[in-house]
Design a protein around this motif. Structure first.
Motif, PDB file in Angstrom:
ATOM      1  N   ALA A 230       0.703  -1.259  -0.018  1.00  0.00           N
ATOM      2  CA  ALA A 230       0.058   0.086   0.124  1.00  0.00           C
ATOM      3  C   ALA A 230       0.900   1.213   0.041  1.00  0.00           C
ATOM      4  O   ALA A 230       0.451   2.366  -0.467  1.00  0.00           O
ATOM      5  N   LYS A 231       2.194   1.085   0.367  1.00  0.00           N
ATOM      6  CA  LYS A 231       3.008   2.288   0.480  1.00  0.00           C
ATOM      7  C   LYS A 231       3.577   2.639  -0.846  1.00  0.00           C
ATOM      8  O   LYS A 231       4.118   3.825  -1.267  1.00  0.00           O
ATOM      9  N   SER A 232       3.533   1.705  -1.871  1.00  0.00           N
ATOM     10  CA  SER A 232       3.637   2.080  -3.284  1.00  0.00           C
ATOM     11  C   SER A 232       2.852   2.977  -3.866  1.00  0.00           C
ATOM     12  O   SER A 232       1.673   2.694  -4.015  1.00  0.00           O
ATOM     13  N   ARG A 233       3.171   4.030  -4.493  1.00  0.00           N
ATOM     14  CA  ARG A 233       2.513   4.898  -5.328  1.00  0.00           C
ATOM     15  C   ARG A 233       2.084   4.551  -6.606  1.00  0.00           C
ATOM     16  O   ARG A 233       2.570   5.168  -7.277  1.00  0.00           O
ATOM     17  N   GLU A 234       1.499   3.422  -6.981  1.00  0.00           N
ATOM     18  CA  GLU A 234       1.343   2.850  -8.312  1.00  0.00           C
ATOM     19  C   GLU A 234       0.031   3.483  -8.959  1.00  0.00           C
ATOM     20  O   GLU A 234      -0.913   3.527  -8.303  1.00  0.00           O
ATOM     21  N   PRO A 235       0.160   3.569 -10.329  1.00  0.00           N
ATOM     22  CA  PRO A 235      -1.027   4.133 -10.746  1.00  0.00           C
ATOM     23  C   PRO A 235      -2.116   3.160 -10.700  1.00  0.00           C
ATOM     24  O   PRO A 235      -2.115   1.859 -10.749  1.00  0.00           O
ATOM     25  N   ARG A 236      -3.460   3.418 -10.863  1.00  0.00           N
ATOM     26  CA  ARG A 236      -4.555   2.572 -10.654  1.00  0.00           C
ATOM     27  C   ARG A 236      -4.468   1.663 -11.761  1.00  0.00           C
ATOM     28  O   ARG A 236      -4.820   0.315 -11.465  1.00  0.00           O
ATOM     29  N   LYS A 237      -4.381   2.079 -13.203  1.00  0.00           N
ATOM     30  CA  LYS A 237      -4.538   1.193 -14.148  1.00  0.00           C
ATOM     31  C   LYS A 237      -3.327  -0.197 -14.143  1.00  0.00           C
ATOM     32  O   LYS A 237      -3.587  -1.091 -14.551  1.00  0.00           O
ATOM     33  N   THR A 238      -2.184   0.303 -13.516  1.00  0.00           N
ATOM     34  CA  THR A 238      -1.144  -0.596 -13.255  1.00  0.00           C
ATOM     35  C   THR A 238      -1.522  -1.593 -12.312  1.00  0.00           C
ATOM     36  O   THR A 238      -1.446  -3.114 -12.515  1.00  0.00           O
ATOM     37  N   ARG A 239      -2.257  -1.206 -11.257  1.00  0.00           N
ATOM     38  CA  ARG A 239      -2.540  -2.155 -10.097  1.00  0.00           C
ATOM     39  C   ARG A 239      -3.672  -2.928 -10.656  1.00  0.00           C
ATOM     40  O   ARG A 239      -3.600  -4.219 -10.573  1.00  0.00           O
ATOM     41  N   VAL A 240      -4.486  -2.401 -11.436  1.00  0.00           N
ATOM     42  CA  VAL A 240      -5.561  -3.443 -12.094  1.00  0.00           C
ATOM     43  C   VAL A 240      -5.243  -4.553 -13.039  1.00  0.00           C
ATOM     44  O   VAL A 240      -5.440  -5.761 -12.942  1.00  0.00           O
TER      45      VAL A 240
ATOM     46  N   PHE B 290      -1.934  -5.705 -13.174  1.00  0.00           N
ATOM     47  CA  PHE B 290      -1.297  -6.645 -12.575  1.00  0.00           C
ATOM     48  C   PHE B 290      -2.178  -7.520 -11.731  1.00  0.00           C
ATOM     49  O   PHE B 290      -2.128  -9.094 -11.537  1.00  0.00           O
ATOM     50  N   SER B 291      -3.347  -6.992 -11.243  1.00  0.00           N
ATOM     51  CA  SER B 291      -4.482  -7.804 -10.330  1.00  0.00           C
ATOM     52  C   SER B 291      -5.028  -8.847 -11.257  1.00  0.00           C
ATOM     53  O   SER B 291      -5.207 -10.051 -11.098  1.00  0.00           O
ATOM     54  N   VAL B 292      -5.394  -8.429 -12.705  1.00  0.00           N
ATOM     55  CA  VAL B 292      -5.968  -9.326 -13.604  1.00  0.00           C
ATOM     56  C   VAL B 292      -4.937 -10.456 -14.136  1.00  0.00           C
ATOM     57  O   VAL B 292      -5.233 -11.751 -14.240  1.00  0.00           O
ATOM     58  N   MET B 293      -3.718  -9.940 -14.330  1.00  0.00           N
ATOM     59  CA  MET B 293      -2.562 -10.948 -14.822  1.00  0.00           C
ATOM     60  C   MET B 293      -2.215 -11.825 -13.570  1.00  0.00           C
ATOM     61  O   MET B 293      -2.205 -13.076 -13.958  1.00  0.00           O
TER      62      MET B 293
ATOM     63  N   VAL C 192      -2.023 -15.913 -13.653  1.00  0.00           N
ATOM     64  CA  VAL C 192      -0.979 -16.598 -13.661  1.00  0.00           C
ATOM     65  C   VAL C 192      -0.319 -17.367 -12.172  1.00  0.00           C
ATOM     66  O   VAL C 192       0.009 -18.602 -12.364  1.00  0.00           O
ATOM     67  N   ARG C 193      -0.789 -16.642 -11.282  1.00  0.00           N
ATOM     68  CA  ARG C 193      -0.786 -17.227  -9.884  1.00  0.00           C
ATOM     69  C   ARG C 193      -1.264 -18.662  -9.612  1.00  0.00           C
ATOM     70  O   ARG C 193      -0.428 -19.506  -9.265  1.00  0.00           O
ATOM     71  N   PRO C 194      -2.518 -18.969  -9.898  1.00  0.00           N
ATOM     72  CA  PRO C 194      -3.012 -20.387 -10.024  1.00  0.00           C
ATOM     73  C   PRO C 194      -2.307 -21.352 -10.660  1.00  0.00           C
ATOM     74  O   PRO C 194      -1.941 -22.474 -10.221  1.00  0.00           O
ATOM     75  N   ILE C 195      -1.751 -20.949 -12.042  1.00  0.00           N
ATOM     76  CA  ILE C 195      -1.044 -21.752 -13.011  1.00  0.00           C
ATOM     77  C   ILE C 195       0.439 -22.049 -12.210  1.00  0.00           C
ATOM     78  O   ILE C 195       0.751 -23.190 -12.185  1.00  0.00           O
ATOM     79  N   MET C 196       1.189 -21.090 -11.600  1.00  0.00           N
ATOM     80  CA  MET C 196       2.298 -21.225 -10.858  1.00  0.00           C
ATOM     81  C   MET C 196       2.135 -22.119  -9.715  1.00  0.00           C
ATOM     82  O   MET C 196       2.923 -23.020  -9.400  1.00  0.00           O
TER      83      MET C 196
ATOM     84  N   GLY D 200       3.095  -4.554 -26.532  1.00  0.00           N
ATOM     85  CA  GLY D 200       3.433  -3.229 -26.096  1.00  0.00           C
ATOM     86  C   GLY D 200       2.584  -2.479 -25.155  1.00  0.00           C
ATOM     87  O   GLY D 200       2.972  -1.951 -24.406  1.00  0.00           O
ATOM     88  N   TRP D 201       1.381  -2.723 -25.534  1.00  0.00           N
ATOM     89  CA  TRP D 201       0.482  -2.069 -24.399  1.00  0.00           C
ATOM     90  C   TRP D 201       0.464  -2.579 -22.955  1.00  0.00           C
ATOM     91  O   TRP D 201       0.480  -2.062 -22.195  1.00  0.00           O
ATOM     92  N   VAL D 202       0.660  -3.693 -23.094  1.00  0.00           N
ATOM     93  CA  VAL D 202       0.692  -4.840 -21.829  1.00  0.00           C
ATOM     94  C   VAL D 202       2.185  -4.207 -21.011  1.00  0.00           C
ATOM     95  O   VAL D 202       2.117  -3.889 -19.999  1.00  0.00           O
ATOM     96  N   MET D 203       3.265  -4.190 -21.876  1.00  0.00           N
ATOM     97  CA  MET D 203       4.481  -3.668 -21.339  1.00  0.00           C
ATOM     98  C   MET D 203       4.348  -2.246 -20.668  1.00  0.00           C
ATOM     99  O   MET D 203       4.838  -1.968 -19.730  1.00  0.00           O
ATOM    100  N   LYS D 204       3.711  -1.364 -21.367  1.00  0.00           N
ATOM    101  CA  LYS D 204       3.732  -0.057 -21.210  1.00  0.00           C
ATOM    102  C   LYS D 204       2.686   0.265 -19.851  1.00  0.00           C
ATOM    103  O   LYS D 204       3.198   0.889 -18.812  1.00  0.00           O
ATOM    104  N   THR D 205       1.354  -0.369 -19.933  1.00  0.00           N
ATOM    105  CA  THR D 205       0.585  -0.334 -18.983  1.00  0.00           C
ATOM    106  C   THR D 205       1.013  -0.875 -17.483  1.00  0.00           C
ATOM    107  O   THR D 205       0.635  -0.430 -16.556  1.00  0.00           O
ATOM    108  N   SER D 206       1.677  -1.867 -17.343  1.00  0.00           N
ATOM    109  CA  SER D 206       2.218  -2.874 -16.392  1.00  0.00           C
ATOM    110  C   SER D 206       3.431  -2.039 -15.933  1.00  0.00           C
ATOM    111  O   SER D 206       3.997  -2.362 -14.995  1.00  0.00           O
ATOM    112  N   GLY D 207       3.988  -0.942 -16.593  1.00  0.00           N
ATOM    113  CA  GLY D 207       5.241  -0.349 -15.952  1.00  0.00           C
ATOM    114  C   GLY D 207       6.331  -0.797 -16.231  1.00  0.00           C
ATOM    115  O   GLY D 207       7.497  -0.344 -15.645  1.00  0.00           O
TER     116      GLY D 207
END
Length: 257
Positions: free
Chosen positions: A5-15, A17-20, A24-28, A88-95
């Motif tokens: 929560a201390k990380s000042r991440e843009p909302r679109k990045t957090r969203v 990453f949450s989707v990805m 990915v996490r259940p697969i891993m 490219g969109w994924v790379m940019k949006t995920s920061g």
């Protein structure tokens, strides 16, 4: 666990990453069991995370561990990955941070990395630059990129070693070995002490000293994971006539560098 929560991440990045992560996490978790140690050693602000590099599945393993312990991971990635429309969109949006070869591009890369660090984010850099060439998979000699970023930005450097994912996907293999289910150990070490190298000129000697300290810290963690003594001298591809990048590294420079 949600990202710090201390990380000042843009909302679109957090969203994003949450989707990805939801995919990915259940697969891993299905592919590997895991032991995570030392994640309480993470600094409270932004920092550079330096892992060893065993196999091509490493980024998923490290990213899974970092995200599951409350941080959004960013990688320094080749600029070419930002050009395809969807990727490219994924790379940019995920920061993710593009790495460019030109001087002006390098300055932009540094600024982008600094913005992530200033916002309390995590930049992941593989200091070896490619999968280890060491025949026994010990960390090999490192490149100076991580040290340079650390000294330029003042960001802490945290070493991490993982061991076990090479059994799931061996180095440069195209085949996964799913059974029996593999267990991966991901261990974080204490921050690498670089304070005495900060503030002065970033000479080749200073950058190499910082790099050696980073590689020493990673190797020490891996030696504990493996219960073995590391080699007295780190593997140097150049000294063995190997290419520094590419799959066909045994016979010199290759076309897929």
């Amino acid at each position: 666990m949600s990202p710090n929560a201390k990380s000042r991440e843009p909302r679109k990045t957090r969203v994003l990453f949450s989707v990805m992560a939801g995919i990915v996490r259940p697969i891993m978790n299905g592919l590997i069991g895991h032991t995570w140690k030392g994640f309480d050693k993470f600094p409270s602000g932004g920092f550079i995370l330096c892992p060893n590099h065993l196999t091509e599945i490493d980024p998923l393993v490290v990213g899974h561990a970092v995200y599951s312990n409350g941080h959004i991971p960013r990688w320094m990635a080749k600029e070419s990955l930002f050009k395809p429309p969807v990727l490219g969109w994924v790379m940019k949006t995920s920061g993710q941070v593009p790495v460019a070869r030109s001087s002006s591009g390098a300055a932009r890369s540094l600024q982008a990395a600094k913005e992530v660090l200033d916002a309390g984010g995590v930049i992941i850099i593989y200091p070896e630059g490619t999968l280890t060439r060491d025949p026994n998979l010990w960390p090999m000699v490192g490149k100076t990129g991580a040290a340079r970023l650390a000294l330029q930005t003042g960001a802490p450097v945290v070493p991490v070693s993982h061991w076990g994912d090479q059994d799931l996907l061996p180095r440069y293999s195209k085949k996964m070995f799913l059974f029996p289910r593999k267990r991966v150990n991901v261990t974080v070490g204490p921050e690498v002490q670089l304070d005495d190298l900060r503030g002065g000129p970033r000479t080749r000697k200073v950058l190499q000293e910082a790099t050696d300290r980073i590689m020493d810290a990673i190797t020490e963690i891996q030696a504990e994971q493996r219960g073995e003594e590391p080699p007295a001298e780190r593997w140097d591809p150049a000294a063995h006539g190997q290419a520094s990048t590419g799959r066909s590294f045994e016979s010199g420079p290759s076309a897929d560098q």
